[in-house]
Design a protein around this motif. Structure first.
Motif, short mmCIF file in Angstrom:
data_model
loop_
_atom_site.label_atom_id
_atom_site.label_comp_id
_atom_site.label_asym_id
_atom_site.label_seq_id
_atom_site.Cartn_x
_atom_site.Cartn_y
_atom_site.Cartn_z
N ASN A 141 -2.85 -11.90 7.26
CA ASN A 141 -2.30 -11.55 5.82
C ASN A 141 -0.85 -10.78 5.86
O ASN A 141 -1.00 -9.65 6.34
CB ASN A 141 -3.33 -10.84 5.30
CG ASN A 141 -3.09 -10.69 3.40
OD1 ASN A 141 -2.07 -11.19 3.09
ND2 ASN A 141 -3.90 -9.95 2.88
N ALA A 142 -0.07 -11.43 5.24
CA ALA A 142 1.29 -10.58 5.11
C ALA A 142 1.65 -10.21 3.55
O ALA A 142 2.66 -9.63 3.46
CB ALA A 142 2.40 -11.62 5.49
N GLU A 143 0.62 -10.24 2.79
CA GLU A 143 1.04 -9.87 1.48
C GLU A 143 -0.25 -8.85 1.10
O GLU A 143 -1.18 -9.15 0.76
CB GLU A 143 0.94 -11.25 0.17
CG GLU A 143 1.85 -12.22 0.75
CD GLU A 143 1.83 -13.29 -0.20
OE1 GLU A 143 0.96 -13.21 -1.28
OE2 GLU A 143 2.58 -14.18 -0.07
N PRO A 144 0.25 -7.56 0.96
CA PRO A 144 -0.69 -6.53 0.74
C PRO A 144 -0.85 -6.54 -0.83
O PRO A 144 -0.18 -6.77 -1.59
CB PRO A 144 -0.12 -5.04 1.15
CG PRO A 144 1.45 -5.62 1.10
CD PRO A 144 1.67 -6.99 1.31
N VAL A 145 -2.18 -5.95 -1.07
CA VAL A 145 -2.43 -5.48 -2.31
C VAL A 145 -2.08 -4.26 -2.60
O VAL A 145 -1.83 -3.50 -2.05
CB VAL A 145 -4.04 -5.54 -2.63
CG1 VAL A 145 -4.63 -5.09 -3.97
CG2 VAL A 145 -4.65 -6.81 -2.12
N LEU A 146 -1.38 -4.26 -3.94
CA LEU A 146 -0.75 -2.69 -4.48
C LEU A 146 -2.06 -2.20 -5.33
O LEU A 146 -2.35 -2.48 -6.17
CB LEU A 146 0.29 -3.14 -5.51
CG LEU A 146 1.12 -1.95 -5.95
CD1 LEU A 146 2.07 -1.26 -4.81
CD2 LEU A 146 2.19 -2.44 -6.84
N LEU A 147 -2.26 -0.95 -4.39
CA LEU A 147 -3.14 -0.18 -5.13
C LEU A 147 -2.64 1.13 -5.53
O LEU A 147 -1.66 1.93 -4.82
CB LEU A 147 -4.35 0.16 -4.20
CG LEU A 147 -5.05 -0.92 -3.56
CD1 LEU A 147 -6.20 -0.57 -2.60
CD2 LEU A 147 -5.87 -1.62 -4.81
N THR A 148 -3.10 1.97 -6.68
CA THR A 148 -2.48 3.08 -6.73
C THR A 148 -3.66 4.05 -6.95
O THR A 148 -4.83 3.67 -7.44
CB THR A 148 -1.68 2.87 -8.17
OG1 THR A 148 -0.89 4.16 -8.61
CG2 THR A 148 -2.61 2.52 -9.42
N TYR A 149 -3.27 5.34 -7.06
CA TYR A 149 -4.19 6.50 -7.06
C TYR A 149 -3.56 7.71 -7.75
O TYR A 149 -2.53 7.63 -7.75
CB TYR A 149 -4.52 6.91 -5.64
CG TYR A 149 -3.47 7.38 -4.62
CD1 TYR A 149 -2.95 8.68 -4.87
CD2 TYR A 149 -2.87 6.35 -3.84
CE1 TYR A 149 -2.00 9.14 -3.89
CE2 TYR A 149 -1.65 6.92 -3.14
CZ TYR A 149 -1.27 8.18 -3.12
OH TYR A 149 -0.42 8.58 -2.18
#
Length: 411
Positions: A141-149
């Motif tokens: 997988n070369a496309e990360p999920v964008l997560l925010t905190y």
């Protein structure tokens, strides 16, 4: 508690990183894509466009297998290298007054399943399965999920300290964005970050709902096929980019509709008057500046629409969202648009210059009416996710948009 893990990234050799990193495939105009593929042999685009080598368009599992083959070639040619030890990877994108600093890690599928990782968009089952099949065949997988905190001073201190060191990569791309990457390989620092996130009860998907859903689907498939499943296998995690919520930028999507659903201009305005106070704007280009206010361009004229709150009532987080209000008061009941994903009478546009593009498209006769909105806020996203609700399609356009090929996660 949120579980994050370091991983052994496959990433570009230092002298090739600027050539490898690519924007999302969909962002390239046809001519630019062809030029990159022709003149840059190191671009990650060669991996996801494997048929270019054979002057052939490929689809389905044939394309997936060729993607895997191109990936192996990048490894064999030492364009990609694999780190020896699991790391976190700090990554900063900056341009002008825009700056985004976060880090790549592996996040738990169980956290996704148990709602520690919060969603605010619906996914399409067909797309979930297609990407899960893709991941299964290519093996990475070369496309990360964008997560925010939520901003956290302890996490911020660790991140800023690491960012003060010499980066592994430091380059500027042709769109004038500067990219820097640091490898976090110190076990104590890794442990401190994990401890901080173990005390974090919620992560929010900012971008990548289909990628995370597909990773979850793949994990379930591989678990069922593995009689020795332990929960520690790489497929139990997916690559994510974690970023504090103050460092994401949210833009609005505007809406354009091809016709007035059989109404004349005057009849349409009368319909709107039931729920909005309407004012014609004689001062040129108009953009709303407050929630529940909308800009409208119709027949060469700008209007401001002010919601009559005595008529439209707020019942929950979703009902307060401007994209939902526009859908429930105008798009569905008046213009007859029921399916925001599939109805070909509606189109969307984003970006700071989109109001002008919207005007040009309507003036050319491609559309009859356009609406512009103020951007959705992170507070609205979180409120809807916490309530287990989903936003209408195209409610947010979120930056940063991450480059493909900077770090790769293998299953």
């Amino acid at each position: 508690m949120a579980v994050i893990k370091p991983f052994k990234a496959i990433r570009p050799a230092k002298d090739k990183a600027s050539f490898v990193a690519s924007r999302s495939y969909e962002e390239y105009p046809k001519d630019e894509l062809k030029s990159v593929l022709k003149y840059n042999p190191f671009s990650f685009l060669h991996i996801i466009n494997p048929g270019f080598k054979f002057h052939k368009n490929t689809k389905g599992r044939e394309r997936f297998r060729l993607v895997h083959n191109r990936y192996l070639e990048f490894l064999e040619d030492h364009i990609f290298l694999k780190d020896d030890e699991p790391c976190f990877y700090l990554y900063q994108i900056s341009k002008g007054d825009f700056n985004s600093l976060g880090f790549f890690c592996a996040c738990s599928v169980l956290d996704y399943q148990n709602d520690v990782i919060k969603k605010h968009e619906d996914t399409i089952q067909r797309r979930e399965k297609l990407f899960a099949d893709y991941l299964d065949v290519v093996g990475f997988n070369a496309e990360p999920v964008l997560l925010t905190y939520a901003n956290n001073s302890a996490i911020d201190e660790i991140i800023r300290n690491e960012a003060s060191k010499e980066p592994e990569y430091n380059f500027t791309t042709t769109d004038k964005y500067n990219h820097q990457l640091w490898k976090i390989d110190d076990s104590a620092t890794i442990g401190n970050l994990q401890t901080c996130f173990a005390q974090t009860d919620k992560l929010y998907i900012a971008d990548g709902h289909h990628r995370s859903a597909s990773s979850n689907l793949l994990a379930k498939k591989k678990k069922e096929a593995n009689p020795n499943h332990s929960g520690t296998e790489p497929y139990n995690y997916f690559m994510a980019y974690l970023i504090p919520e103050t460092e994401i930028k949210i833009y609005e999507f505007n809406r354009m509709v091809k016709d007035l659903n059989g109404f004349t201009k005057e009849e349409f305005l009368i319909q709107l008057d039931e729920l909005y106070r309407i004012e014609k704007r004689d001062d040129g280009l108009y953009k709303p500046t407050q929630k529940h206010h909308f800009g409208m361009y119709l027949d060469g004229e700008y209007y401001s629409l002010y919601l009559r709150k005595t008529v439209y009532g707020f019942t929950d987080a979703l009902s307060k969202l401007d994209t939902q209000i526009l859908y429930k008061t105008i798009l569905e009941p008046i213009l007859g648009i029921h399916d925001l994903r599939k109805d070909k009478r509606i189109s969307y546009g984003y970006g700071k210059h989109n109001v002008l593009k919207m005007k040009d498209n309507i003036d050319k006769g491609d559309y009859a009416v356009g609406f512009n909105l103020v951007p959705t806020t992170i507070e609205e996203i979180k409120a809807i996710a916490d309530a287990g609700q989903v936003m209408p399609p195209k409610s947010t356009y979120i930056e940063p948009k991450l480059r493909s090929g900077m770090t790769i996660y293998e299953f």
